[in-house]
Design an enzyme around this catalytic site. Structure first.
Site, PDB file in Angstrom:
ATOM      1  N   GLY A  42       0.771  -1.245   0.000  1.00 32.45           N
ATOM      2  CA  GLY A  42       0.000   0.000   0.000  1.00 32.45           C
ATOM      3  C   GLY A  42       0.797   1.287   0.000  1.00 32.45           C
ATOM      4  O   GLY A  42       0.334   2.297  -0.516  1.00 32.45           O
ATOM      5  N   GLU A  99       4.044   4.247   6.140  1.00 34.25           N
ATOM      6  CA  GLU A  99       2.789   3.490   5.958  1.00 34.25           C
ATOM      7  C   GLU A  99       1.787   4.343   5.196  1.00 34.25           C
ATOM      8  O   GLU A  99       1.730   5.549   5.387  1.00 34.25           O
ATOM      9  CB  GLU A  99       2.182   3.145   7.326  1.00 34.25           C
ATOM     10  CG  GLU A  99       2.587   1.796   7.891  1.00 34.25           C
ATOM     11  CD  GLU A  99       1.849   0.612   7.260  1.00 34.25           C
ATOM     12  OE1 GLU A  99       1.350   0.736   6.129  1.00 34.25           O
ATOM     13  OE2 GLU A  99       1.805  -0.430   7.912  1.00 34.25           O
ATOM     14  N   ASP A 103      -4.829   1.628  10.489  1.00 41.26           N
ATOM     15  CA  ASP A 103      -6.250   1.330  10.670  1.00 41.26           C
ATOM     16  C   ASP A 103      -6.399   0.686  12.053  1.00 41.26           C
ATOM     17  O   ASP A 103      -6.442   1.386  13.066  1.00 41.26           O
ATOM     18  CB  ASP A 103      -6.655   0.404   9.514  1.00 41.26           C
ATOM     19  CG  ASP A 103      -8.138   0.136   9.430  1.00 41.26           C
ATOM     20  OD1 ASP A 103      -8.781  -0.005  10.479  1.00 41.26           O
ATOM     21  OD2 ASP A 103      -8.694   0.040   8.330  1.00 41.26           O
ATOM     22  N   LYS A 131      -6.878   6.178  10.605  1.00 42.30           N
ATOM     23  CA  LYS A 131      -8.294   5.918  10.852  1.00 42.30           C
ATOM     24  C   LYS A 131      -8.424   5.505  12.324  1.00 42.30           C
ATOM     25  O   LYS A 131      -8.547   4.326  12.654  1.00 42.30           O
ATOM     26  CB  LYS A 131      -8.754   4.778   9.927  1.00 42.30           C
ATOM     27  CG  LYS A 131     -10.230   4.776   9.630  1.00 42.30           C
ATOM     28  CD  LYS A 131     -10.640   3.468   8.979  1.00 42.30           C
ATOM     29  CE  LYS A 131     -10.384   3.395   7.509  1.00 42.30           C
ATOM     30  NZ  LYS A 131     -10.869   2.109   6.932  1.00 42.30           N
ATOM     31  N   PHE A 152     -14.309   2.495   4.080  1.00 39.42           N
ATOM     32  CA  PHE A 152     -13.364   1.653   3.342  1.00 39.42           C
ATOM     33  C   PHE A 152     -12.861   2.453   2.158  1.00 39.42           C
ATOM     34  O   PHE A 152     -13.630   2.893   1.312  1.00 39.42           O
ATOM     35  CB  PHE A 152     -14.013   0.354   2.856  1.00 39.42           C
ATOM     36  CG  PHE A 152     -12.981  -0.596   2.304  1.00 39.42           C
ATOM     37  CD1 PHE A 152     -12.281  -1.443   3.152  1.00 39.42           C
ATOM     38  CD2 PHE A 152     -12.671  -0.602   0.957  1.00 39.42           C
ATOM     39  CE1 PHE A 152     -11.284  -2.286   2.654  1.00 39.42           C
ATOM     40  CE2 PHE A 152     -11.671  -1.438   0.447  1.00 39.42           C
ATOM     41  CZ  PHE A 152     -10.985  -2.282   1.301  1.00 39.42           C
ATOM     42  N   ASP A 159      -5.751  -0.686  -2.036  1.00 36.60           N
ATOM     43  CA  ASP A 159      -6.544  -1.542  -2.916  1.00 36.60           C
ATOM     44  C   ASP A 159      -7.833  -2.060  -2.295  1.00 36.60           C
ATOM     45  O   ASP A 159      -8.037  -1.979  -1.080  1.00 36.60           O
ATOM     46  CB  ASP A 159      -5.731  -2.786  -3.295  1.00 36.60           C
ATOM     47  CG  ASP A 159      -5.617  -3.759  -2.110  1.00 36.60           C
ATOM     48  OD1 ASP A 159      -5.258  -3.311  -0.997  1.00 36.60           O
ATOM     49  OD2 ASP A 159      -5.921  -4.952  -2.287  1.00 36.60           O
ATOM     50  N   ARG A 165      -5.342   0.433  -6.925  1.00 37.33           N
ATOM     51  CA  ARG A 165      -4.111   1.038  -6.369  1.00 37.33           C
ATOM     52  C   ARG A 165      -3.627   2.192  -7.245  1.00 37.33           C
ATOM     53  O   ARG A 165      -2.971   3.108  -6.770  1.00 37.33           O
ATOM     54  CB  ARG A 165      -2.997  -0.005  -6.266  1.00 37.33           C
ATOM     55  CG  ARG A 165      -3.240  -1.099  -5.234  1.00 37.33           C
ATOM     56  CD  ARG A 165      -1.952  -1.896  -5.010  1.00 37.33           C
ATOM     57  NE  ARG A 165      -2.180  -3.177  -4.383  1.00 37.33           N
ATOM     58  CZ  ARG A 165      -2.253  -3.393  -3.077  1.00 37.33           C
ATOM     59  NH1 ARG A 165      -2.136  -2.381  -2.243  1.00 37.33           N
ATOM     60  NH2 ARG A 165      -2.445  -4.594  -2.596  1.00 37.33           N
TER      61      ARG A 165
HETATM   62  C1  PRP Z   1      -3.035  -2.206   4.630  1.00 40.14           C
HETATM   63  C2  PRP Z   1      -2.270  -0.910   4.670  1.00 40.14           C
HETATM   64  C3  PRP Z   1      -1.540  -0.956   5.978  1.00 40.14           C
HETATM   65  C4  PRP Z   1      -2.435  -1.847   6.828  1.00 40.14           C
HETATM   66  C5  PRP Z   1      -3.174  -1.012   7.823  1.00 40.14           C
HETATM   67  O1  PRP Z   1      -2.198  -3.192   4.130  1.00 40.14           O
HETATM   68  O2  PRP Z   1      -1.392  -0.808   3.580  1.00 40.14           O
HETATM   69  O3  PRP Z   1      -0.275  -1.544   5.847  1.00 40.14           O
HETATM   70  O4  PRP Z   1      -3.381  -2.477   5.967  1.00 40.14           O
HETATM   71  O5  PRP Z   1      -4.146  -1.787   8.485  1.00 40.14           O
HETATM   72  P1  PRP Z   1      -4.097  -2.126  10.031  1.00 40.14           P
HETATM   73  O6  PRP Z   1      -3.745  -0.876  10.750  1.00 40.14           O
HETATM   74  O7  PRP Z   1      -5.511  -2.589  10.324  1.00 40.14           O
HETATM   75  O8  PRP Z   1      -3.113  -3.226  10.245  1.00 40.14           O
HETATM   76  P2  PRP Z   1      -2.749  -4.622   3.682  1.00 40.14           P
HETATM   77  O9  PRP Z   1      -2.535  -5.609   4.777  1.00 40.14           O
HETATM   78  O10 PRP Z   1      -4.138  -4.500   3.149  1.00 40.14           O
HETATM   79  O11 PRP Z   1      -1.766  -5.021   2.525  1.00 40.14           O
HETATM   80  P3  PRP Z   1      -1.428  -4.234   1.156  1.00 40.14           P
HETATM   81  O12 PRP Z   1      -0.798  -2.924   1.564  1.00 40.14           O
HETATM   82  O13 PRP Z   1      -0.473  -5.132   0.453  1.00 40.14           O
HETATM   83  O14 PRP Z   1      -2.727  -4.041   0.409  1.00 40.14           O
END
Ligand code: PRP
Length: 175
Positions: A42, A99, A103, A131, A152, A159, A165
């Site tokens: 991400g 990051e 979330d 968030k 969301f 993504d 993305r």
């Molecule tokens: C997403 C985003 C952060 C993480 C945040 O990654 O890029 O790294 O979630 O969420 P959290 O605070 O609830 O842990 P994801 O795991 O979806 O992988 P990606 O970046 O490869 O899509």
């Protein structure tokens, strides 16, 4: 069925936030040659824009990958390390972890936990989006771009089932 994309953060709002973050990092890291570490997938677009706005010379860019969401729109709560760092690469270095979004905080806290075992001289977190309403574990964001509501979101590297993305702005999804 196609999702409805509702504009949430425009390209210019993102650019303003990225420029501000780069200035804050320049102020704090001048002459200290930080290593910037992005969390895949991400953060890749944010990372690329952020470092191009930074004046401070960085000594290295590294990428790590954690996976938690899989193909779901809500966090499973399981954080796995898929790709990590070479041994010794951040030893005694000033690390900026980048990051796209914090979330629940589970991914970021896991990344921080792993990076600390590699003995950095300092470790700070720079996140484009926060968030806070969804937080499950406490995460201190040292450099924050924009706080967002509990929607969301996709775009600018983020993504839904690997789609969207590439979008240059950030949208909320309405299914
Ligand atoms: C997403 C985003 C952060 C993480 C945040 O990654 O890029 O790294 O979630 O969420 P959290 O605070 O609830 O842990 P994801 O795991 O979806 O992988 P990606 O970046 O490869 O899509």
């Amino acid at each position: 069925m196609d999702e409805k994309l509702v504009p949430l953060i425009s390209q210019s709002e993102i650019a303003t936030a990225v420029q501000r973050l780069a200035r804050e990092l320049d102020r704090d890291y001048q002459n200290s040659f930080p290593i910037v570490i992005g969390v895949l997938k991400g953060s890749f677009i944010f990372l690329a824009d952020l470092i191009r706005q930074m004046q401070t010379p960085i000594c290295n860019v590294e990428l790590i990958r954690l996976s938690s969401y899989g193909c779901s729109t809500t966090s499973s709560g399981e954080v796995k390390m898929v790709m990590g760092l070479a041994e010794g690469i951040i030893n005694n270095k000033n690390v900026i972890l980048v990051e796209d979004i914090v979330d629940t905080g589970l991914s970021t806290s896991k990344a921080i936990e792993i990076l600390k075992t590699h003995n950095p001289s300092s470790l700070k977190l720079c996140a484009l989006l926060d968030k806070p309403s969804r937080r499950k574990v406490q995460v201190e964001i040292d450099y924050l771009g924009i706080e967002i509501p509990d929607r969301f979101i996709i775009g600018y590297g983020i993504d839904m089932n690997e789609k969207y993305r590439q979008l240059p702005a950030i949208y909320a999804i309405e299914e």
